[in-house]
Structures are given as structure tokens and as C-alpha cells.
Design a protein around this motif. Sequence first.
Motif, PDB file in Angstrom:
ATOM      1  N   LEU A 109       0.824  -1.219   0.000  1.00 33.48           N
ATOM      2  CA  LEU A 109       0.000   0.000   0.000  1.00 33.48           C
ATOM      3  C   LEU A 109       0.855   1.264   0.000  1.00 33.48           C
ATOM      4  O   LEU A 109       0.347   2.353  -0.240  1.00 33.48           O
ATOM      5  CB  LEU A 109      -0.944   0.010   1.198  1.00 33.48           C
ATOM      6  CG  LEU A 109      -2.083  -0.999   1.175  1.00 33.48           C
ATOM      7  CD1 LEU A 109      -2.827  -1.004   2.503  1.00 33.48           C
ATOM      8  CD2 LEU A 109      -3.045  -0.703   0.015  1.00 33.48           C
ATOM      9  N   GLY A 110       2.130   1.117   0.311  1.00 35.57           N
ATOM     10  CA  GLY A 110       3.023   2.267   0.271  1.00 35.57           C
ATOM     11  C   GLY A 110       3.691   2.534   1.610  1.00 35.57           C
ATOM     12  O   GLY A 110       3.384   1.912   2.625  1.00 35.57           O
ATOM     13  N   GLU A 111       4.613   3.489   1.587  1.00 32.32           N
ATOM     14  CA  GLU A 111       5.418   3.788   2.771  1.00 32.32           C
ATOM     15  C   GLU A 111       4.573   4.243   3.956  1.00 32.32           C
ATOM     16  O   GLU A 111       4.821   3.831   5.088  1.00 32.32           O
ATOM     17  CB  GLU A 111       6.467   4.853   2.423  1.00 32.32           C
ATOM     18  CG  GLU A 111       7.452   5.088   3.534  1.00 32.32           C
ATOM     19  CD  GLU A 111       8.666   5.896   3.100  1.00 32.32           C
ATOM     20  OE1 GLU A 111       9.485   6.213   3.976  1.00 32.32           O
ATOM     21  OE2 GLU A 111       8.811   6.202   1.900  1.00 32.32           O
ATOM     22  N   LYS A 112       3.565   5.080   3.707  1.00 36.85           N
ATOM     23  CA  LYS A 112       2.720   5.556   4.822  1.00 36.85           C
ATOM     24  C   LYS A 112       2.021   4.394   5.510  1.00 36.85           C
ATOM     25  O   LYS A 112       1.950   4.339   6.735  1.00 36.85           O
ATOM     26  CB  LYS A 112       1.694   6.576   4.330  1.00 36.85           C
ATOM     27  CG  LYS A 112       2.278   7.928   4.023  1.00 36.85           C
ATOM     28  CD  LYS A 112       1.198   8.906   3.592  1.00 36.85           C
ATOM     29  CE  LYS A 112       1.832  10.256   3.276  1.00 36.85           C
ATOM     30  NZ  LYS A 112       0.832  11.226   2.861  1.00 36.85           N
ATOM     31  N   LEU A 166      -8.396   7.201   5.149  1.00 36.23           N
ATOM     32  CA  LEU A 166      -8.569   5.748   5.262  1.00 36.23           C
ATOM     33  C   LEU A 166      -7.487   5.094   6.115  1.00 36.23           C
ATOM     34  O   LEU A 166      -7.661   3.978   6.589  1.00 36.23           O
ATOM     35  CB  LEU A 166      -8.608   5.101   3.878  1.00 36.23           C
ATOM     36  CG  LEU A 166      -9.876   5.378   3.065  1.00 36.23           C
ATOM     37  CD1 LEU A 166      -9.756   4.748   1.684  1.00 36.23           C
ATOM     38  CD2 LEU A 166     -11.101   4.846   3.783  1.00 36.23           C
ATOM     39  N   PHE A 167      -6.366   5.790   6.326  1.00 39.01           N
ATOM     40  CA  PHE A 167      -5.327   5.248   7.189  1.00 39.01           C
ATOM     41  C   PHE A 167      -5.850   5.088   8.620  1.00 39.01           C
ATOM     42  O   PHE A 167      -5.399   4.226   9.362  1.00 39.01           O
ATOM     43  CB  PHE A 167      -4.073   6.132   7.177  1.00 39.01           C
ATOM     44  CG  PHE A 167      -3.328   6.077   5.872  1.00 39.01           C
ATOM     45  CD1 PHE A 167      -2.637   4.938   5.490  1.00 39.01           C
ATOM     46  CD2 PHE A 167      -3.320   7.171   5.021  1.00 39.01           C
ATOM     47  CE1 PHE A 167      -1.942   4.885   4.284  1.00 39.01           C
ATOM     48  CE2 PHE A 167      -2.623   7.132   3.818  1.00 39.01           C
ATOM     49  CZ  PHE A 167      -1.938   5.993   3.442  1.00 39.01           C
ATOM     50  N   GLY A 168      -6.830   5.910   9.000  1.00 36.68           N
ATOM     51  CA  GLY A 168      -7.447   5.780  10.316  1.00 36.68           C
ATOM     52  C   GLY A 168      -8.154   4.440  10.475  1.00 36.68           C
ATOM     53  O   GLY A 168      -8.129   3.833  11.552  1.00 36.68           O
ATOM     54  N   LYS A 224      -7.149   1.244  13.080  1.00 41.51           N
ATOM     55  CA  LYS A 224      -8.090   0.547  13.966  1.00 41.51           C
ATOM     56  C   LYS A 224      -8.084  -0.961  13.714  1.00 41.51           C
ATOM     57  O   LYS A 224      -8.133  -1.751  14.661  1.00 41.51           O
ATOM     58  CB  LYS A 224      -9.492   1.126  13.813  1.00 41.51           C
ATOM     59  CG  LYS A 224      -9.649   2.480  14.483  1.00 41.51           C
ATOM     60  CD  LYS A 224     -11.048   3.043  14.290  1.00 41.51           C
ATOM     61  CE  LYS A 224     -11.273   4.376  14.961  1.00 41.51           C
ATOM     62  NZ  LYS A 224     -10.192   5.327  14.944  1.00 41.51           N
ATOM     63  N   VAL A 225      -8.013  -1.362  12.453  1.00 40.81           N
ATOM     64  CA  VAL A 225      -7.975  -2.791  12.115  1.00 40.81           C
ATOM     65  C   VAL A 225      -6.713  -3.436  12.683  1.00 40.81           C
ATOM     66  O   VAL A 225      -6.766  -4.507  13.303  1.00 40.81           O
ATOM     67  CB  VAL A 225      -8.064  -2.996  10.580  1.00 40.81           C
ATOM     68  CG1 VAL A 225      -7.736  -4.434  10.194  1.00 40.81           C
ATOM     69  CG2 VAL A 225      -9.441  -2.602  10.066  1.00 40.81           C
TER      70      VAL A 225
END
Length: 177
Positions: A93-96, A155-157, A161-162
Motif C-alpha cells: 500500500l506504500g510507505e505511509k 482511510l489510514f485511520g 483501527k484494524v
Amino acid sequence: MAKTNKKTLEEIIRVDHAGERGAIKIYEGQLLALKTFKQNDRLQKKIEEMKEHEKEHYEYFDGEIQKRNIKPTKLLPLWDILGVTLGFGTAMLGEKAAMLCTASVEEVIDDHYKNQTYKLGDDEKELKEKIMKFRQDELDHKDIAYEHGATKKGLFGVLDKVIKTSSRIAITISEKI
């Protein structure tokens, strides 16, 4: 508090053994993605450094498992697969996302290790000191993750949580089984 309850001690060592191995597997999954699909040498180097800390932690708890004759969690093979999958997926999904994975897990581990230190009695001074040292390493990893782009925006939030919920579930299960 004088003496640590035997059952509590076994749960602490079992879950920490599983958790440190899980961290290694997450980093292995991230490194697999970074070496094959996502060519990012800088991130790869940072993850390899953090993985080395986790190996030190794991080796300590693996030694404690053997020395104290404690059964590791029966779910290690499942945790291995899920850890590699989580690491691989977040790196893809990438570095973040990869760095958020580290930050999210380490935030859960911070509380987890802190709570464990309250459960250990005077008879487990060395173990308590190791957990405190390892907790500091994990906090350092969390800081590194935020310095390298971890974010909970958008969506990173949801991903945060997941990951946190999954980590807490794995902790609870690994203490008992």
C-alpha cells in the motif's frame, strides 16, 4: 508485590514470545514486498534495523520459554502467516501504510508492556527490566514510523483501527492458548 503468580508469568512470557516473533514476521513481509515489487532502499534499511531489535527481543523470550519450560502459543504458525501477510500488504500500500503498521502495533505494545510490568513481582526483577527496555525500543520504533510518514488521516485511520484490534485479539488469544 512480592511473588509473581505462576500462571501470570507463563502468560506474559508466552504472549511476548509470540508478539516479538509476530513483529519479525510483519517486517519480513514488508521486506519481501520492498525487495520484489516496491523498490525502496531507504525504507528497506529502516525496516531491517527495526527487525534486528525485534530479533533481540524474540531471542530473549525464546530463551525464557525454554529455560522455564513454558509452552509457546499453539497458534505460532497462524500468527506467522498473518504477520507476513500484514507486512506484505501494508508495504504494497506504500510507505505511509507500512510505517502506520509499525506505529499501530507499537502503540498497542506500549500499553501491553506497561501493564505487564505492574503484574510482575519482586521475584522477576530481570524480566521486568527486560520488558521495560524492550518497551523503550518499541516506543523508538513508533517514533521512527511517524518520522517516516505514518499517518492516521483518511482511510489510514481505518487501517490503524484494524491493525490495533487485530493485535489486541492476538495478544488475548496468545496469553491463553
